[in-house]
Design an enzyme around this catalytic site. Structure first.
Site, PDB file in Angstrom:
ATOM      1  N   ASN A 164      44.045  26.431  72.247  1.00  0.00           N
ATOM      2  CA  ASN A 164      45.216  26.224  71.380  1.00  0.00           C
ATOM      3  C   ASN A 164      44.890  25.497  70.083  1.00  0.00           C
ATOM      4  O   ASN A 164      45.439  25.837  69.036  1.00  0.00           O
ATOM      5  CB  ASN A 164      46.351  25.544  72.153  1.00  0.00           C
ATOM      6  N   GLU A 261      41.969  15.597  79.309  1.00  0.00           N
ATOM      7  CA  GLU A 261      43.186  15.687  78.484  1.00  0.00           C
ATOM      8  C   GLU A 261      43.919  16.924  78.969  1.00  0.00           C
ATOM      9  O   GLU A 261      43.485  18.045  78.705  1.00  0.00           O
ATOM     10  CB  GLU A 261      42.821  15.813  77.003  1.00  0.00           C
ATOM     11  N   CYS A 296      49.924  20.519  73.971  1.00  0.00           N
ATOM     12  CA  CYS A 296      50.084  19.624  75.120  1.00  0.00           C
ATOM     13  C   CYS A 296      51.077  18.513  74.792  1.00  0.00           C
ATOM     14  O   CYS A 296      51.749  17.991  75.668  1.00  0.00           O
ATOM     15  CB  CYS A 296      48.745  19.037  75.485  1.00  0.00           C
ATOM     16  N   GLU A 475      41.170   9.844  73.775  1.00  0.00           N
ATOM     17  CA  GLU A 475      40.378  10.492  72.731  1.00  0.00           C
ATOM     18  C   GLU A 475      40.829   9.911  71.396  1.00  0.00           C
ATOM     19  O   GLU A 475      41.873   9.270  71.300  1.00  0.00           O
ATOM     20  CB  GLU A 475      40.573  12.003  72.763  1.00  0.00           C
TER      21      GLU A 475
END
Ligand code: NAD
Length: 496
Positions: A164, A261, A296, A475
């Protein structure tokens, strides 16, 4: 030796050049098997990417291992300068990288792809400046014992990315990993691999051979071989909840650190005193409608106070109706396509479930594009689902499409409870002009990334990561580099 990168003439040439290739040990390595990559907007085969098997995956890990000793011994600031130079070079080539990205992901070039390349470059530049921040500590243990910690690289890092936002998510892994002195094997997404290869080649010009390797293949074959490899010292994964679980188990089997993630179902709470226009704009950007909701972090559960509900809804519908859905390469397009037929069917299935629910309402906005070359099935209208019970699958599950649930609320305690009633905990936003309420909500929302009156995407210097089944670890930021790409060694030296 560093890599000799020859810029391709255009996006089509770039895609053709990566036919069945891996980037291993500072060279383009041919693989005799390939996977078709489709252009989601047209359904045509865009190109073929390598279908790496166990042997090819092992070759990439071996190359990364060989390169590790020299790279770890390179002064940290030199490593950082190389990574930052890669960021500047990526910016120089940003148009062609964006063109490749738009073709393989179906994301609109103007609203999504150019920005993604720029953010990817920014991440490289940000981490490039952090080489001298790989500091340890001194500990006042005893006056006659020098006690300190040092930060060391972990070794070979396996970085597995989804389709994505492949460039940003790749750079969030490889930039801190490389600056910290690790070498890396990236497993590209087989759905959208080519921009990953192009961006990696641009960066490889500044790195010794084998420091950065990129392979493509299926998750079941190539991805699984990578996570199971005995010489991989760290796994960093972005993708779905289900695959995240598999990857975590693979890391556990070898007791290596794993960062995950994963998905999200992030709440957006609009309070009665919210600035309506800002909240509506925030819902559109937060839901990532211009990315077909394939994020997400998408604000996919929107709770609006009853006093603003009707105004919010009509303003949101009005704005969504202005967004142009169409060919990702057309400069006038705001919204491109969903990635593939499988994902489009998942999205349509959720909308059908909502439609079949008593009392629920489904509002579709915008107009589907027409065009002889376009694949009608992969274009999806921005869709709002109203009046669903909180335990409905559309309220609880990540749909990963342009579908937002809008719920009305009247009681603050109740809406906080509903916002937290999720197995995920990635992000949340609160829209209010009342400072006390904003502070109260930010402290009580169960999410790793909470914002008030805005809906920013990932920023290189702001740590980002989810709670619960949204993942493990952070992250972006210095914190992420130190915590996830170094190991700490304690050294105690007797001075007598
Ligand atoms: P996915 O989990 O299907 O695939 C992600 C990557 O994992 C791909 O490269 C795939 O080939 C690989 N893979 C698949 N099976 C594997 C296995 N057994 N072992 C090792 N690797 C394997 O996800 P996707 O469909 O590419 O991406 C969409 C998902 O990613 C969504 O659920 C979304 O929420 C999540 N995502 C999360 C974030 C975040 O930062 N939290 C960001 C973007 C996307």
């Amino acid at each position: 030796m560093t890599y000799n990168f020859t810029p391709p003439a255009d996006a089509v040439a770039a895609i053709a050049a990566y036919r069945n290739l891996n980037l291993v040990g500072g060279a383009r390595v041919s693989v005799d098997r390939g996977l078709d990559v489709l252009n989601p907007a047209t359904g045509a085969v865009l190109g073929q990417a390598a279908a790496s098997d166990v042997a090819e995956t092992e070759a990439a890990v071996a190359a990364a291992k060989v390169a590790g000793a020299v790279w770890a011994a390179t002064p940290a600031r030199e490593r950082g300068k190389a990574v930052a130079a890669g960021g500047r070079a990526l910016l120089e080539h940003f148009e062609i990288v964006a063109q490749v990205l738009a073709r393989e992901t179906g994301k609109a070039i103007r609203t999504e792809c150019r920005g993604e390349v720029k953010t990817a470059a920014d991440i490289l530049e940000f981490y490039g400046g952090l080489g001298s921040e790989l500091k340890g500590e001194t500990i006042p243990f005893s006056p006659r014992m020098l006690t300190m910690t040092t930060r060391e690289p972990l070794g070979v890092v396996a970085a597995i990315v989804p389709w994505n936002v492949p460039l940003v998510l790749m750079m969030l892994k490889i930039a801190p990993a490389l600056v910290a002195g690790n070498t890396v094997v990236v497993k590209a997404s087989e759905e959208a691999p080519f921009a990953t290869f192009l961006a990696a080649e641009i960066l490889m010009q500044f790195l010794p051979d084998g420091v950065l390797n990129v392979i493509n293949g299926t998750g079941a074959e190539c991805g699984a071989a990578l996570t199971a490899h005995a010489d991989v010292a760290k796994i960093t994964f972005t993708g779905s909840e289900a695959v995240g679980e598999t990857v975590y188990k693979a890391g556990a089997a070898r007791i290596v650190p794993v960062s995950l993630e994963l998905g999200g179902k992030s709440p957006m709470i609009v309070c009665d005193d919210a600035h309506l226009d800002k909240a509506v704009a925030g819902a559109i950007s937060g839901m990532r409608f211009t990315r077909q909701g394939q994020s997400c972090t998408a604000s996919s559960r929107i709770y609006v106070h009853e006093s603003l509900y009707e105004d919010f809804l009509s303003a949101l519908i009005k704005e969504l109706n202005t967004l142009k859905i169409g060919d990702p390469l057309n400069e006038a397009t705001d919204i491109g396509t969903i990635i593939n037929a499988k994902q489009a069917a998942v999205v349509a299935g959720y909308v059908a479930q909502a439609e079949g629910t008593e009392g629920a309402r489904v509002i579709r906005c915008g107009t589907l594009p027409e065009g002889a070359d376009l694949t009608p099935d992969l274009f999806a209208l921005p869709t709002l689902l109203l009046d669903l019970p909180e335990d409905h699958p559309c309220v609880q599950n990540e749909i990963f499409g342009p579908v937002a649930v809008i719920q009305k609320w009247s009681d603050y305690e109740d809406v906080i409870a509903k916002a937290n009633d999720s197995r995920y905990g990635l992000a949340a936003t609160v829209w209010t002009q009342n400072l006390s309420r904003a502070l109260d909500a930010t402290s009580r929302l169960n999410a790793g990334y909470v914002q008030v009156n805005q809906n920013l995407t990932i920023q290189p210097n702001v740590s980002y990561g989810g709670f619960g089944r949204s993942g493990l670890g952070k992250e972006a930021s210095l914190e992420a580099m130190l915590a996830h790409f170094t190991r700490s060694k304690t050294i105690v030296i007797a001075m007598d």
